[in-house]
Scaffold this motif. Sequence first.
Motif, PDB file in Angstrom:
ATOM      1  N   ALA A  94      -4.837   6.966   4.255  1.00  0.00           N
ATOM      2  CA  ALA A  94      -4.348   5.471   3.812  1.00  0.00           C
ATOM      3  C   ALA A  94      -4.406   4.384   4.838  1.00  0.00           C
ATOM      4  N   GLY A 113       0.881  -1.196   0.229  1.00  0.00           N
ATOM      5  CA  GLY A 113      -0.101   0.179   0.030  1.00  0.00           C
ATOM      6  C   GLY A 113       0.812   1.336   0.033  1.00  0.00           C
ATOM      7  N   TRP A 127     -10.096   4.870   6.983  1.00  0.00           N
ATOM      8  CA  TRP A 127     -10.169   3.536   6.361  1.00  0.00           C
ATOM      9  C   TRP A 127     -11.039   3.341   5.193  1.00  0.00           C
ATOM     10  N   ALA A 128     -11.697   4.412   4.299  1.00  0.00           N
ATOM     11  CA  ALA A 128     -12.376   4.421   3.578  1.00  0.00           C
ATOM     12  C   ALA A 128     -11.914   3.349   2.485  1.00  0.00           C
ATOM     13  N   ASP A 129     -10.477   3.301   2.058  1.00  0.00           N
ATOM     14  CA  ASP A 129     -10.107   2.262   1.057  1.00  0.00           C
ATOM     15  C   ASP A 129      -9.917   0.703   1.483  1.00  0.00           C
ATOM     16  N   TYR A 130      -9.791   0.863   2.700  1.00  0.00           N
ATOM     17  CA  TYR A 130      -9.494  -0.664   3.615  1.00  0.00           C
ATOM     18  C   TYR A 130     -10.347  -1.189   4.444  1.00  0.00           C
ATOM     19  N   ARG A 131     -11.455  -0.483   4.388  1.00  0.00           N
ATOM     20  CA  ARG A 131     -12.603  -0.965   5.455  1.00  0.00           C
ATOM     21  C   ARG A 131     -12.891  -2.155   5.131  1.00  0.00           C
ATOM     22  N   ASP A 132     -13.419  -2.524   3.952  1.00  0.00           N
ATOM     23  CA  ASP A 132     -14.078  -3.588   3.655  1.00  0.00           C
ATOM     24  C   ASP A 132     -13.246  -4.986   3.921  1.00  0.00           C
TER      25      ASP A 132
END
Length: 861
Positions: free
Chosen positions: A119, A113, A143-148
């Motif tokens: 990030a 990453g 955590w918008a890009d890694y939340r899932d």
Amino acid sequence: MKASLDETADAAGYIKSLRREPEQCQRELDEYRKRREDPAQAEALLAGENRILEMIAKGDSLSTILTELCRLFEQLCAGSFSSILLLDPDTRQLRHGAAPSLPQKYIEAIDGGVIGPAAGSCGTAAHRGKPVIVSDVATDPLWADYRDVALAHGFRACWSTPILSAENKVLGTFAIYYREPRSPALQQQAVIDQITHLASIALERKRAEETLRRSEAYLTEAQRLSLTGSFGWLVSSGDLVWSDETFCILGYDRMTKPTLELVFKRIHPEDAGIVRQTIERATREKTSFDFEHRLLMPDGTVKHLHVVAHPAQTDPGEMEFVGAVMDITEQKKSQDALRTAKARFEGILEIAEDAIISVDSSQHIVLFNQGAEKVFGYAQAEVIGKPLDILLPQRFAHAHSGHIKEFAGSSDVARTMGQRREVFGLRKDRSEFPAEASISKLDLGDELVFTVILRDITERKRAAEALHASEKFARGQAEALKRTLDELAMESSPDRIVEHVLRTMTTQLDAHSCSVWLRDEASGLVAFEAAFESDRLATRSDAAIAAISPSQKIEDVWPWPEVFRTGKPHVLPDIREGPLFPWREHVLSLGVITILVVPMLVAGRVEGVIGIRFTRKRTFRAEEMELAQALANQAMLTMQLTRLSAQSRESAVIAERNRLARDIHDTLAQGFTGVIVQLEAAADATSKGLAKEAEEHLTRAGDLARESLREARRSVRALRPRALEDKDLCEALENLVRTMTAGTTVKAEFIVRGDIRPLPPEWDENLLRIGQEVLTNVLRHARASHFKTQITFAPDEIRLELRDNGRGFDPAGKHDGFGLLGMGERVEGMGGRLATQSAAGTGTAILIVLPLPEMLQTSDS
């Protein structure tokens, strides 16, 4: 060398600093542990810290140390998952370092990453250089890009702390995960700080060790390549330290303990005394030493060494010499070879047959070799110190002096003399002689020395003049051939003739392609006419060619101005670096590098140019230039003849042209083969000083040329060959064979079988011309030593057999010449059949069988 020694010292100091870091860290940990409230956790942390510090000190792998750090935190803080990511400073990506408890798929998802302001916890912490606490992954915008991916693995909280270097640069991140939302307690934060500090020590220690290993590897390789070793000598104890290359130079195994005794064991006995004195003086006066000496190796070989060292004060009263030892054996060999070469050159200078003369800046003679004594008739003592003018005819002295002054101021270091006029020398007896000379200059700093190498070419000029007369005669005959061919009407398809000529030129010169440009009399422009490339003919009617090759002014395309002005070929050695021209990109796309531009002459005037292209960088010998010029003139002649052909509409004219072409080919062209053979033999005899033999060859060449010209004139008038006017076919054939092979290495044999009887006149002529064509090819191409002619008069047929033992050829192959075609036409016209048998290295046999008409058959049949 000093820089190499300093690098070694710096590296040693850096190692000491690395050893102090764990000690400092231990003191800090002791102070921190005193403040701990939980004795059990403090003991666990202490044990873990000691274990990790021990791993760092032992040099365990970085991966093992980082994994142990993660497990230490997970042991102290139940329910946690820890991870260490390492920052790549070039790509700004976080790479997996250690995560013993995280799922493998999650590790793969976050590996690589890129850090940034939003990030996740780790990428943001590395970007800010500060800790980032995310209590709830499900709601935090970082955590918008890694939340899932985090939620999919059940992680709700993530705290990340940057791992910083001593210079406060981010090395990586230490992250803690929990499966429920939460924030760190003060005690947890203290443990995190301690773990990141230990991680920083481990990372910096490993990177410093890698830097040190790389530096030592570079130093070792540099010493190996330069044959330079280093050493340290502690004077008081006599202890020595050698680098690997020093062991190699002295010829000792690396496990051997270095001592001065071992050093002196290798020193050449003749040099041992001076080496010992030099070392004793340097230690006594505490000064540097720099000297050379020899080694005598166990196998008897001798090495030359250059040793340099300087003293360094260590502890009070202690002195250490740090230095280097260089193997300069090859340098010494090169110096010896240079001295030998110099002596050899001086010897060659004295025995050289050419005159070699050197003068100083005032043009007074400073060197005069034995060759010069023979050429000029002076003894060396008579001319040394005298002006150069005594060796020159008076009328050239002033011009020669100016030439040397001009040469002195030019950038040239050497050049050929006599480019504008002949060079002449003046002997002691005042006689003049022609010479070939070159001059060079040598800058000695405060003075220029000029050296002239001169050769007396009197005998060469005499031989050249004799050959020139013969050549002039042969050229005159060639001009007669040209005038005859100018009268001919050419083939009805002129493009095929042009393609044949350009293909022949490309093949003969081993070129890639060529193009033809002709001058338009009306406009004065030079226009594209045709090109042979990609194994086909392209003409100006080709739209693609016309688009890149329009008509041009002579002065706009280099080197056209020079070629049209001088009428001589010019070479563009590398069009990638030369001047631009409109179709440059086109020929570059074909892979062309060198172009030879050759003028196309008509009656001595340049009417066009041929650009002969090569896909490799080329230079050209004089004979190659002459061949190119001859082929260009042939191409120009073909262009002229194609124009005449376009004007011809009568089939009778075409038929007459075919007859004349065969006759001209069988008379002049073949006759000139004999002329060339004789002229080459004359040149060879002249070069060997065989004047009588050369004269005989020249006489035969003249006779052959005159006879060929007479036959050509008779052909134009459609007259019977002169050889058949007062002889029958057999006599004429035998005379032809004897005349053409005279003075050559070919042994001829002529056999007649059966009763000779009269044949139709055209049969006599055709069979004579066929015999002449075959014999011409034998002399020109076959390299044969034996040629047999046999004619058989059978009752109902005539058989002519022509056989040689030369190198042969492939009858089924492609042949550009007119010979086989012409012979086939003649035999077909007589109603006979032609058979050719040949192969490489087996010679050639040609059989012609002519069935006799009933009126000519004998009663035996």
